[in-house]
Scaffold this motif. Structure first.
Motif, PDB file in Angstrom:
ATOM      1  N   ALA A  24       0.738  -1.237   0.134  1.00 38.03           N
ATOM      2  CA  ALA A  24       0.120   0.044   0.037  1.00 38.03           C
ATOM      3  C   ALA A  24       1.055   1.143  -0.168  1.00 38.03           C
ATOM      4  O   ALA A  24       0.320   2.271   0.127  1.00 38.03           O
ATOM      5  N   GLY A  25       2.344   1.124  -0.146  1.00 42.31           N
ATOM      6  CA  GLY A  25       2.916   2.182  -0.290  1.00 42.31           C
ATOM      7  C   GLY A  25       2.903   3.092  -1.441  1.00 42.31           C
ATOM      8  O   GLY A  25       2.487   2.866  -2.193  1.00 42.31           O
ATOM      9  N   MET A  26       3.643   4.251  -1.175  1.00 37.91           N
ATOM     10  CA  MET A  26       3.465   5.083  -2.497  1.00 37.91           C
ATOM     11  C   MET A  26       4.646   5.129  -3.371  1.00 37.91           C
ATOM     12  O   MET A  26       4.644   5.597  -4.550  1.00 37.91           O
ATOM     13  N   GLY A  27       5.563   4.389  -3.063  1.00 43.78           N
ATOM     14  CA  GLY A  27       6.597   4.123  -4.003  1.00 43.78           C
ATOM     15  C   GLY A  27       7.376   5.272  -4.449  1.00 43.78           C
ATOM     16  O   GLY A  27       7.547   5.535  -5.699  1.00 43.78           O
ATOM     17  N   THR A  28       7.704   6.171  -3.467  1.00 41.96           N
ATOM     18  CA  THR A  28       8.205   7.550  -3.950  1.00 41.96           C
ATOM     19  C   THR A  28       9.578   7.519  -4.793  1.00 41.96           C
ATOM     20  O   THR A  28       9.833   8.180  -5.177  1.00 41.96           O
ATOM     21  N   ARG A  29      10.506   6.417  -4.436  1.00 45.20           N
ATOM     22  CA  ARG A  29      11.671   6.364  -5.137  1.00 45.20           C
ATOM     23  C   ARG A  29      11.468   5.771  -6.470  1.00 45.20           C
ATOM     24  O   ARG A  29      12.575   6.039  -7.143  1.00 45.20           O
ATOM     25  N   PHE A  30      10.244   5.499  -6.822  1.00 47.84           N
ATOM     26  CA  PHE A  30       9.990   5.224  -8.204  1.00 47.84           C
ATOM     27  C   PHE A  30       9.410   6.017  -9.089  1.00 47.84           C
ATOM     28  O   PHE A  30       8.747   5.534 -10.011  1.00 47.84           O
ATOM     29  N   LYS A  39       4.461   0.137  -7.503  1.00 44.47           N
ATOM     30  CA  LYS A  39       6.004  -0.470  -7.410  1.00 44.47           C
ATOM     31  C   LYS A  39       5.784  -1.916  -7.638  1.00 44.47           C
ATOM     32  O   LYS A  39       6.894  -2.767  -8.236  1.00 44.47           O
ATOM     33  N   GLU A  40       4.909  -2.676  -6.682  1.00 44.80           N
ATOM     34  CA  GLU A  40       4.779  -4.081  -6.783  1.00 44.80           C
ATOM     35  C   GLU A  40       4.287  -4.793  -8.156  1.00 44.80           C
ATOM     36  O   GLU A  40       4.750  -5.977  -8.386  1.00 44.80           O
ATOM     37  N   LEU A  41       4.048  -4.155  -9.173  1.00 43.83           N
ATOM     38  CA  LEU A  41       3.679  -4.742 -10.255  1.00 43.83           C
ATOM     39  C   LEU A  41       5.066  -4.172 -11.385  1.00 43.83           C
ATOM     40  O   LEU A  41       4.738  -4.723 -12.693  1.00 43.83           O
ATOM     41  N   TYR A 115      -6.941  -3.133   3.196  1.00 40.62           N
ATOM     42  CA  TYR A 115      -6.692  -1.937   2.763  1.00 40.62           C
ATOM     43  C   TYR A 115      -6.286  -1.241   3.853  1.00 40.62           C
ATOM     44  O   TYR A 115      -6.474  -1.100   4.965  1.00 40.62           O
ATOM     45  N   GLN A 116      -5.023  -0.251   3.258  1.00 38.78           N
ATOM     46  CA  GLN A 116      -4.512   0.764   4.205  1.00 38.78           C
ATOM     47  C   GLN A 116      -4.601   2.126   3.105  1.00 38.78           C
ATOM     48  O   GLN A 116      -3.525   2.270   2.471  1.00 38.78           O
ATOM     49  N   ASP A 117      -5.558   2.809   3.463  1.00 42.50           N
ATOM     50  CA  ASP A 117      -5.544   3.966   2.316  1.00 42.50           C
ATOM     51  C   ASP A 117      -4.635   5.175   2.789  1.00 42.50           C
ATOM     52  O   ASP A 117      -4.439   6.084   2.041  1.00 42.50           O
ATOM     53  N   MET A 120       0.594   4.567   6.624  1.00 37.40           N
ATOM     54  CA  MET A 120       1.341   4.907   7.999  1.00 37.40           C
ATOM     55  C   MET A 120       2.295   4.145   8.576  1.00 37.40           C
ATOM     56  O   MET A 120       2.569   3.996   9.614  1.00 37.40           O
ATOM     57  N   GLY A 121       3.092   3.558   7.462  1.00 40.07           N
ATOM     58  CA  GLY A 121       4.191   2.613   7.914  1.00 40.07           C
ATOM     59  C   GLY A 121       3.969   1.214   7.957  1.00 40.07           C
ATOM     60  O   GLY A 121       2.736   0.819   7.950  1.00 40.07           O
ATOM     61  N   LEU A 122       4.969   0.495   7.872  1.00 38.21           N
ATOM     62  CA  LEU A 122       4.765  -1.028   7.521  1.00 38.21           C
ATOM     63  C   LEU A 122       4.094  -1.744   8.854  1.00 38.21           C
ATOM     64  O   LEU A 122       3.369  -2.805   8.610  1.00 38.21           O
ATOM     65  N   PRO A 143       7.364  -6.935  -0.742  1.00 39.12           N
ATOM     66  CA  PRO A 143       7.529  -7.248  -2.169  1.00 39.12           C
ATOM     67  C   PRO A 143       8.867  -6.551  -2.880  1.00 39.12           C
ATOM     68  O   PRO A 143       8.865  -6.870  -4.176  1.00 39.12           O
ATOM     69  N   ASP A 144       9.309  -5.647  -2.436  1.00 34.63           N
ATOM     70  CA  ASP A 144      10.608  -4.919  -3.054  1.00 34.63           C
ATOM     71  C   ASP A 144      11.692  -5.576  -2.658  1.00 34.63           C
ATOM     72  O   ASP A 144      12.696  -5.206  -3.044  1.00 34.63           O
ATOM     73  N   GLU A 145      11.499  -6.858  -2.043  1.00 39.56           N
ATOM     74  CA  GLU A 145      12.863  -7.649  -1.732  1.00 39.56           C
ATOM     75  C   GLU A 145      12.700  -9.056  -2.596  1.00 39.56           C
ATOM     76  O   GLU A 145      11.638  -9.655  -2.182  1.00 39.56           O
TER      77      GLU A 145
HETATM   78  P1  UTP Z   1       8.778   0.567   1.184  1.00 40.20           P
HETATM   79  O1  UTP Z   1       9.038   1.816   2.356  1.00 40.20           O
HETATM   80  O2  UTP Z   1       9.940  -0.112   0.596  1.00 40.20           O
HETATM   81  O3  UTP Z   1       7.954   1.326   0.068  1.00 40.20           O
HETATM   82  O4  UTP Z   1       7.915  -0.280   2.118  1.00 40.20           O
HETATM   83  P2  UTP Z   1       7.318   2.581  -0.150  1.00 40.20           P
HETATM   84  O5  UTP Z   1       7.008   3.351   0.987  1.00 40.20           O
HETATM   85  O6  UTP Z   1       6.205   2.385  -1.013  1.00 40.20           O
HETATM   86  O7  UTP Z   1       8.342   3.068  -1.041  1.00 40.20           O
HETATM   87  P3  UTP Z   1       9.272   4.491  -1.061  1.00 40.20           P
HETATM   88  O8  UTP Z   1      10.285   4.635   0.146  1.00 40.20           O
HETATM   89  O9  UTP Z   1       8.353   5.451  -0.927  1.00 40.20           O
HETATM   90  O10 UTP Z   1      10.001   4.584  -2.319  1.00 40.20           O
HETATM   91  C1  UTP Z   1       8.072  -1.908   1.649  1.00 40.20           C
HETATM   92  C2  UTP Z   1       6.728  -2.407   1.374  1.00 40.20           C
HETATM   93  O11 UTP Z   1       5.741  -2.038   2.530  1.00 40.20           O
HETATM   94  C3  UTP Z   1       4.829  -1.440   1.824  1.00 40.20           C
HETATM   95  C4  UTP Z   1       5.085  -0.998   0.328  1.00 40.20           C
HETATM   96  O12 UTP Z   1       4.052  -0.977  -0.402  1.00 40.20           O
HETATM   97  C5  UTP Z   1       6.272  -1.792   0.136  1.00 40.20           C
HETATM   98  O13 UTP Z   1       5.804  -2.916  -0.811  1.00 40.20           O
HETATM   99  N1  UTP Z   1       3.989  -0.169   2.477  1.00 40.20           N
HETATM  100  C6  UTP Z   1       4.907   0.567   3.089  1.00 40.20           C
HETATM  101  C7  UTP Z   1       2.915  -0.351   2.979  1.00 40.20           C
HETATM  102  O14 UTP Z   1       2.009  -1.096   2.239  1.00 40.20           O
HETATM  103  N2  UTP Z   1       2.298   0.743   3.841  1.00 40.20           N
HETATM  104  C8  UTP Z   1       3.057   1.542   4.425  1.00 40.20           C
HETATM  105  O15 UTP Z   1       2.702   2.371   5.057  1.00 40.20           O
HETATM  106  C9  UTP Z   1       4.618   1.543   4.006  1.00 40.20           C
END
Ligand code: UTP
Length: 300
Positions: A24-30, A39-41, A115-117, A120-122, A143-145
């Motif tokens: 559910a992350g935003m994948g800002t590095r990509f 990013k996961e796809l 869902y995590q809309d 707010m962190g792992l 999923p990014d490892e």
């Molecule tokens: P990352 O920190 O690598 O993903 O988290 P990110 O936040 O999407 O990427 P950047 O740092 O902005 O580039 C590792 C995994 O945990 C998920 C991300 O989707 C990723 O697959 N994650 C991270 C969540 O599901 N929710 C979060 O709040 C944070």
């Protein structure tokens, strides 16, 4: 004798059969790619990273996957949906094996969504999977490892079933790099198969405060009491709820182990890591490996 005892104990505790994949992350590095494509796809040759993670789970005996996604990333769910037009087209042109492959996606293993809309962190993302997981041990895979095979996860599931506690994947890094990671404080010696007890852990310690050079990688097998620990975590910088904080509570309260990874691992969460993973895996690919190697050699 010790092996016998471990085998006997492994019957006492349940082996994880569910895996949580936080996506559910935003994948800002990509960015800007991740503005439209999660990013996961992103493809590793022709297969989404998420699918490689699911394959790893299935190879370790997992039969239920909980994908934690966000309503802002509809493509994640679309990946698991039926695609009757594409399948019909493939079948009418004699490409049944590709059609069979497509039809198996999302059917060869049970998939649930949580869902995590708001990212707010792992720790928070894992907490969102509580209802879907239930009161059982479960795996968490970032999923990014991408790992070379399922052996580490399978061993971690076995260790958790034998000890009744949580287990994290570990990797040695050069001492000067530890400050970028979660680092464990080990107890005693590591066994011949790479298992070690964990007393506690610390996130991104300064070099002189790092308890070891063993860092936590993106593979976990957790007992369900972690959900209560997550609820007790005080949000850190940016309001994020860190998984490490919940794991520390577990480690300080009961049995907690790490398993040293000896298999190949790629960090595909940033463009450089993703590119190196694609190149390495393309070189080994039975369909394009030879052709790609020749091209690369000529290019260099
Ligand atoms: P990352 O920190 O690598 O993903 O988290 P990110 O936040 O999407 O990427 P950047 O740092 O902005 O580039 C590792 C995994 O945990 C998920 C991300 O989707 C990723 O697959 N994650 C991270 C969540 O599901 N929710 C979060 O709040 C944070």
């Amino acid at each position: 004798m010790r092996l016998l005892m471990l085998a006997a104990r492994s019957i006492l505790f349940m082996r994880a059969h569910t895996a949580v994949i936080p996506a559910a992350g935003m994948g800002t590095r990509f960015l800007p790619a991740t503005k439209a494509v999660p990013k996961e796809l992103l493809p590793i040759i022709d297969t989404p990273a998420l699918q490689l993670i699911i394959d790893e789970c299935m190879g370790a005996g997992i039969d239920h996957i909980v994908v934690v996604t966000s309503h802002a990333k509809p493509a994640i769910e679309a990946y698991f949906a039926d695609a009757p037009e594409v399948v019909a087209k493939l079948r009418s042109t004699g490409r049944d094996h590709v059609a069979d492959h497509l039809e198996a996606i999302g059917r060869d293993v049970r998939i649930s969504f949580a869902y995590q809309d708001v990212a707010m962190g792992l720790g928070h993302a894992v907490g969102c999977a509580r209802e879907a997981v239930g009161d059982e041990p479960f795996a968490v895979l970032l999923p990014d490892e991408i790992m070379g095979d399922s052996s580490l996860l399978a061993q971690m599931c076995d260790v958790s079933a034998a000890t009744g506690g949580s287990v994290v994947g570990l990797k040695h890094v050069p001492r000067e790099e530890v400050s970028a990671y979660g680092v464990i404080d080990p107890v005693g010696e590591m066994s011949a198969d790479g298992v070690i007890r964990v007393a506690t852990m610390v996130e991104k310690p300064p070099l002189d405060k790092a308890p070891s050079d063993l860092i936590i990688i993106g593979r976990y097998v957790l007992t369900p009491d972690v959900f209560d620990c997550i609820e007790r975590v005080v949000p850190g910088a940016g309001g994020e709820i860190q998984l490490t904080d919940a794991l520390r509570m577990q480690a300080e309260a009961g049995p907690f182990h790490g398993v040293l990874s000896t298999i190949r691992r790629y960090d595909t969460g940033n463009p450089f890591g993703w590119l190196t993973a694609v190149v390495e895996l393309a070189l080994d690919d039975e369909r394009i490996g030879e052709q790609f190697r020749e091209w690369l050699q000529a290019r260099l």
